[in-house]
Design a protein around this motif. Structure first.
Motif, PDB file in Angstrom:
ATOM      1  N   ILE A 321       0.935  -1.417  -0.025  1.00  0.00           N
ATOM      2  CA  ILE A 321       0.329   0.074  -0.697  1.00  0.00           C
ATOM      3  C   ILE A 321       0.702   1.377  -0.103  1.00  0.00           C
ATOM      4  O   ILE A 321       1.872   0.953   0.676  1.00  0.00           O
ATOM      5  N   PRO A 322       0.524   2.548  -0.234  1.00  0.00           N
ATOM      6  CA  PRO A 322       1.261   4.069  -0.617  1.00  0.00           C
ATOM      7  C   PRO A 322       1.048   4.184   1.273  1.00  0.00           C
ATOM      8  O   PRO A 322       0.003   3.650   1.748  1.00  0.00           O
ATOM      9  N   LEU A 323       1.382   5.707   0.963  1.00  0.00           N
ATOM     10  CA  LEU A 323       1.938   5.467   2.314  1.00  0.00           C
ATOM     11  C   LEU A 323      -0.226   6.761   2.903  1.00  0.00           C
ATOM     12  O   LEU A 323      -0.063   6.767   4.145  1.00  0.00           O
ATOM     13  N   SER A 324      -0.732   6.415   1.664  1.00  0.00           N
ATOM     14  CA  SER A 324      -1.749   7.327   1.708  1.00  0.00           C
ATOM     15  C   SER A 324      -2.956   6.514   2.820  1.00  0.00           C
ATOM     16  O   SER A 324      -3.888   6.992   2.873  1.00  0.00           O
ATOM     17  N   GLU A 325      -2.586   4.892   2.503  1.00  0.00           N
ATOM     18  CA  GLU A 325      -3.060   3.845   3.145  1.00  0.00           C
ATOM     19  C   GLU A 325      -3.001   3.483   4.516  1.00  0.00           C
ATOM     20  O   GLU A 325      -3.935   2.411   5.278  1.00  0.00           O
ATOM     21  N   VAL A 326      -1.871   4.138   5.116  1.00  0.00           N
ATOM     22  CA  VAL A 326      -1.138   3.185   5.661  1.00  0.00           C
ATOM     23  C   VAL A 326      -2.195   3.228   7.670  1.00  0.00           C
ATOM     24  O   VAL A 326      -3.141   5.058   7.489  1.00  0.00           O
ATOM     25  N   GLU A 327      -2.301   2.853   8.761  1.00  0.00           N
ATOM     26  CA  GLU A 327      -3.118   3.081   9.754  1.00  0.00           C
ATOM     27  C   GLU A 327      -2.140   3.810  10.919  1.00  0.00           C
ATOM     28  O   GLU A 327      -1.003   3.090  11.149  1.00  0.00           O
ATOM     29  N   MET A 328      -3.196   3.475  11.667  1.00  0.00           N
ATOM     30  CA  MET A 328      -2.094   3.665  12.980  1.00  0.00           C
ATOM     31  C   MET A 328      -1.421   2.735  13.914  1.00  0.00           C
ATOM     32  O   MET A 328      -2.459   1.171  13.737  1.00  0.00           O
ATOM     33  N   ASN A 329      -0.578   1.995  14.341  1.00  0.00           N
ATOM     34  CA  ASN A 329      -0.056   1.162  15.133  1.00  0.00           C
ATOM     35  C   ASN A 329       0.251  -0.391  14.889  1.00  0.00           C
ATOM     36  O   ASN A 329      -0.913  -0.886  15.655  1.00  0.00           O
ATOM     37  N   LYS A 330       0.099  -0.301  13.488  1.00  0.00           N
ATOM     38  CA  LYS A 330      -0.291  -1.518  12.588  1.00  0.00           C
ATOM     39  C   LYS A 330       1.477  -1.923  11.722  1.00  0.00           C
ATOM     40  O   LYS A 330       2.015  -0.574  12.102  1.00  0.00           O
ATOM     41  N   ASN A 331       1.860  -3.034  12.498  1.00  0.00           N
ATOM     42  CA  ASN A 331       3.399  -3.382  12.290  1.00  0.00           C
ATOM     43  C   ASN A 331       3.673  -3.595  10.663  1.00  0.00           C
ATOM     44  O   ASN A 331       2.546  -4.063   9.296  1.00  0.00           O
ATOM     45  N   TYR A 332       4.035  -2.494   9.899  1.00  0.00           N
ATOM     46  CA  TYR A 332       4.775  -2.557   7.714  1.00  0.00           C
ATOM     47  C   TYR A 332       6.046  -2.571   7.795  1.00  0.00           C
ATOM     48  O   TYR A 332       7.010  -2.311   8.511  1.00  0.00           O
ATOM     49  N   ALA A 333       6.168  -3.448   7.051  1.00  0.00           N
ATOM     50  CA  ALA A 333       7.592  -3.649   6.104  1.00  0.00           C
ATOM     51  C   ALA A 333       7.652  -2.217   5.131  1.00  0.00           C
ATOM     52  O   ALA A 333       7.083  -2.539   4.284  1.00  0.00           O
ATOM     53  N   VAL A 334       8.956  -1.283   5.592  1.00  0.00           N
ATOM     54  CA  VAL A 334       9.170  -0.881   4.807  1.00  0.00           C
ATOM     55  C   VAL A 334       9.839  -1.288   3.044  1.00  0.00           C
ATOM     56  O   VAL A 334      10.776  -1.255   2.930  1.00  0.00           O
ATOM     57  N   VAL A 335       8.434  -0.399   1.607  1.00  0.00           N
ATOM     58  CA  VAL A 335       9.527  -0.639   0.429  1.00  0.00           C
ATOM     59  C   VAL A 335       9.477   0.779  -0.572  1.00  0.00           C
ATOM     60  O   VAL A 335       8.671   1.498   0.142  1.00  0.00           O
ATOM     61  N   ILE A 336      11.052   0.800  -0.308  1.00  0.00           N
ATOM     62  CA  ILE A 336      11.466   2.418  -1.146  1.00  0.00           C
ATOM     63  C   ILE A 336      11.123   1.843  -2.612  1.00  0.00           C
ATOM     64  O   ILE A 336      12.202   1.207  -2.931  1.00  0.00           O
ATOM     65  N   THR A 337      11.350   3.087  -3.125  1.00  0.00           N
ATOM     66  CA  THR A 337      12.042   3.627  -4.511  1.00  0.00           C
ATOM     67  C   THR A 337      12.238   4.887  -4.464  1.00  0.00           C
ATOM     68  O   THR A 337      12.306   5.813  -3.763  1.00  0.00           O
ATOM     69  N   THR A 338      14.012   4.499  -4.955  1.00  0.00           N
ATOM     70  CA  THR A 338      14.811   5.826  -4.277  1.00  0.00           C
ATOM     71  C   THR A 338      15.665   6.384  -5.698  1.00  0.00           C
ATOM     72  O   THR A 338      16.043   5.905  -7.221  1.00  0.00           O
ATOM     73  N   ASN A 339      16.180   7.971  -5.316  1.00  0.00           N
ATOM     74  CA  ASN A 339      16.961   8.544  -6.218  1.00  0.00           C
ATOM     75  C   ASN A 339      18.121   7.915  -6.721  1.00  0.00           C
ATOM     76  O   ASN A 339      19.263   8.529  -7.444  1.00  0.00           O
ATOM     77  N   ALA A 340      18.571   6.810  -6.446  1.00  0.00           N
ATOM     78  CA  ALA A 340      19.416   5.793  -6.219  1.00  0.00           C
ATOM     79  C   ALA A 340      19.243   4.953  -7.672  1.00  0.00           C
ATOM     80  O   ALA A 340      20.103   3.893  -7.166  1.00  0.00           O
ATOM     81  N   GLY A 341      18.158   4.617  -7.768  1.00  0.00           N
ATOM     82  CA  GLY A 341      17.399   3.389  -8.220  1.00  0.00           C
ATOM     83  C   GLY A 341      16.969   2.146  -8.268  1.00  0.00           C
ATOM     84  O   GLY A 341      17.133   1.613  -8.817  1.00  0.00           O
ATOM     85  N   LEU A 342      16.375   2.389  -7.102  1.00  0.00           N
ATOM     86  CA  LEU A 342      16.722   1.044  -6.107  1.00  0.00           C
ATOM     87  C   LEU A 342      14.930   0.893  -6.567  1.00  0.00           C
ATOM     88  O   LEU A 342      13.894   1.981  -5.939  1.00  0.00           O
ATOM     89  N   TRP A 343      14.024   0.358  -7.266  1.00  0.00           N
ATOM     90  CA  TRP A 343      12.706   0.334  -7.176  1.00  0.00           C
ATOM     91  C   TRP A 343      12.380  -0.721  -6.648  1.00  0.00           C
ATOM     92  O   TRP A 343      12.091  -1.936  -6.782  1.00  0.00           O
ATOM     93  N   ARG A 344      10.989  -0.438  -5.621  1.00  0.00           N
ATOM     94  CA  ARG A 344       9.791  -0.828  -5.085  1.00  0.00           C
ATOM     95  C   ARG A 344      11.326  -2.411  -4.063  1.00  0.00           C
ATOM     96  O   ARG A 344      10.489  -2.974  -4.153  1.00  0.00           O
ATOM     97  N   TYR A 345      12.298  -1.679  -3.850  1.00  0.00           N
ATOM     98  CA  TYR A 345      13.194  -2.432  -2.352  1.00  0.00           C
ATOM     99  C   TYR A 345      12.900  -2.293  -1.704  1.00  0.00           C
ATOM    100  O   TYR A 345      12.076  -1.528  -0.694  1.00  0.00           O
ATOM    101  N   MET A 346      12.366  -3.625  -0.803  1.00  0.00           N
ATOM    102  CA  MET A 346      11.998  -4.009   0.685  1.00  0.00           C
ATOM    103  C   MET A 346      14.053  -3.800   1.645  1.00  0.00           C
ATOM    104  O   MET A 346      14.646  -4.286   1.108  1.00  0.00           O
ATOM    105  N   VAL A 347      13.301  -2.638   2.394  1.00  0.00           N
ATOM    106  CA  VAL A 347      14.480  -2.238   2.674  1.00  0.00           C
ATOM    107  C   VAL A 347      14.764  -3.415   4.232  1.00  0.00           C
ATOM    108  O   VAL A 347      16.163  -3.586   4.421  1.00  0.00           O
ATOM    109  N   GLY A 348      13.393  -4.172   4.744  1.00  0.00           N
ATOM    110  CA  GLY A 348      14.274  -4.921   5.352  1.00  0.00           C
ATOM    111  C   GLY A 348      13.453  -5.129   7.178  1.00  0.00           C
ATOM    112  O   GLY A 348      13.819  -5.304   7.797  1.00  0.00           O
TER     113      GLY A 348
END
Length: 510
Positions: A321-348
């Protein structure tokens, strides 16, 4: 120019950034959406951009449907192409820097690309924002009348193809403008030394006579350095060495197990602790108020955020889900797309949101660093909190720890097995064990349910580690100093068994 004047000018320049932050504070989702389109447009002519036809993507939904979520292993072939000298693979700007990170879950080294844009518009921008937010909250600060003590990693040159790799902190130090060194200690030369023990001695010798007003680094390794400084100087606390200390900027591992130790060596009621959330892949969040445990998610660093609810992570129900759909106090894994060319990358990493306006988070652990063998869903955030409670009740201080499951065998129930290295041991180990078990139940209802009448889990097993056990284990893994961390939780027993074997080996040699 007098130091107070320099301090005033530097503070004024940095605090001007507050007005820029107001845009993403007021319009966070719009800022993120525009950022995504800019990233896609910038990279549309790269190999990856052509493969997924970035040029025709005109919405987040199209982006999410077309570009797959990726791990390092998925991106490694493309990263290796770039390390061999190919460019315009996943980002148009030439990339020669790679942050080497083996993390704590995989012995194999990862080489995270660091573009010029990531250096300038993410990491360096974040460093300025960290100071900006601190100064904005502390009008009387005299931060720039002294120096910042920094504790970073080491740098090596990858000789096969002239790409350069090292700890992210070393890459940042090596690329900083020459004038930045005047406000920092130790020197760049010392900061980039490779051998940890030699480096530690050099840092102590260079810094003890400086006017240090702040320091920055990973809490575990910084504590090793600060203890060495007090041993060398013979002082009882750090204020006797550096009376003008104001703030410690920390990140990399949870601060909770170390908080009381820092408070003991810095006996100053208004001393500030500011947490940051950065990684080789990017700089994500900064504590934006005094005495807070919440971190403001920074939305204009060239990073587009997505999140995977942990209750679906790794299952056939997994959703992103995008940032606009997150909810409070739930655990989420972070996924990022960056200005170094990481596309939909799971940070861990895993986080939970404590505020949605603005978006503030707390780091809760790692996607691979949790225990859920028995349905207890134990996260690092839980174990850190429980340890802090047990230490407060028993007067103990913890240096390092790791936890693993004891699997069920036959009719024997499972349990969690801990190995803890204490800086100050509890007077009664059994009392500490009881306090820790009860504290875990108080912070994690799933663990409490499994522990009820020993229904599924027996009481935790506690091993007291010999002094320097974790240090020696890291030394064996060639992971001393810098940003290396102890793996806290695992669903397997490999880390714990290695530590126990090293403990037994040492006993047999004594």
């Amino acid at each position: 120019m007098a130091l107070p004047i320099i301090n005033s000018i530097a503070s004024w320049i940095l605090k001007k950034r507050i007005h820029d932050m107001e845009l993403f504070l007021k319009y966070p989702n719009e800022v993120q959406e525009e950022l995504l389109h800019n990233l896609l447009d910038t990279a549309k002519d790269t190999l990856l951009g052509i493969k997924y036809d970035f040029a025709s993507i005109n919405s987040y939904r199209a982006f999410a449907e077309r570009v797959p979520v990726s791990t390092y292993e998925d991106l490694e072939p493309l990263i290796e192409q770039t390390r061999r000298g190919e460019q315009n693979v996943f980002w148009p700007t030439a990339i020669k820097w790679f942050a080497k990170s083996s993390g704590t879950t995989n012995a194999k080294s990862k080489f995270i690309p660091v573009s010029p844009e990531a250096l300038e518009d993410c990491h360096y921008k974040a460093g300025k924002d960290m100071l900006c937010l601190y100064l904005n909250n502390n009008e009387e600060s005299q931060l720039f009348t002294g120096k910042s003590l920094r504790l970073g990693g080491s740098k090596q040159l990858y000789e096969d193809n002239n790409s350069i790799f090292g700890d992210l902190s070393a890459i940042l130090i090596d690329n900083m403008p020459f004038w930045a060194e005047f406000s920092s200690t130790p020197s760049n030369k010392t900061s980039l030394m490779g051998e940890w023990e030699t480096k530690l001695t050099a840092i102590v010798n260079e810094t003890i006579n400086e006017n240090v007003t702040s320091f920055a680094g990973v809490p575990s390794w910084m504590m090793v350095l600060l203890n060495r400084i007090m041993e060398t100087t013979g002082k009882e606390n750090l204020l006797e060495v550096w009376p003008n200390l104001e703030v410690y900027f920390h990140g990399g591992v949870s601060f909770e197990p170390y908080r009381s130790q820092y408070q003991n060596i810095i006996p100053k009621g208004d001393f500030k602790y500011y947490e940051i959330y950065n990684a080789s892949e990017g700089f994500f969040a900064i504590q934006d108020s005094n005495y807070s445990n919440d971190l403001l998610l920074m939305l204009d660093y060239g990073i587009f955020y997505e999140f995977i609810p942990m209750d679906t992570f790794g299952t056939d129900r997994q959703r992103v889900i995008p940032l606009s759909e997150v909810e409070m106090n739930k655990n989420y894994a972070v996924v990022i797309t960056t200005n170094a060319g990481l596309w939909r990358y799971m940070v861990g990493d895993t986080v939970r949101f404590t505020s949605l306006s603005p978006y503030r988070i707390r780091i809760t652990g790692r996607t691979k660093h949790y225990i859920n063998v028995f349905g207890e869903e134990l996260m690092v955030e839980n174990t850190d909190k429980a340890l802090a409670k047990a230490c407060e009740q028993t007067g103990a201080e913890v240096r390092d720890y790791t936890v693993a499951p004891i699997f069920m065998e036959g009719k024997e129930k499972g349990a969690h097995e801990w190995i803890i290295e204490f800086k100050a041991q509890p007077e009664n180990t059994e009392a500490f064990r009881n306090a820790l078990d009860l504290a875990l139940q108080s912070v994690n209802s799933d663990y409490e349910a499994k522990r009820y009448n020993n229904m599924t889990l027996n009481k935790l097993v506690l091993n007291v580690a010999r002094p320097k056990l974790f240090y020696d284990w890291l030394k064996e893994q060639d992971k001393l100093g810098g940003q290396h961390k102890i793996p806290r939780l695992s669903n397997e027993r490999n880390y714990l068994e290695q530590l126990k074997a090293l403990q037994v080996e040492d006993s047999s040699m004594a």
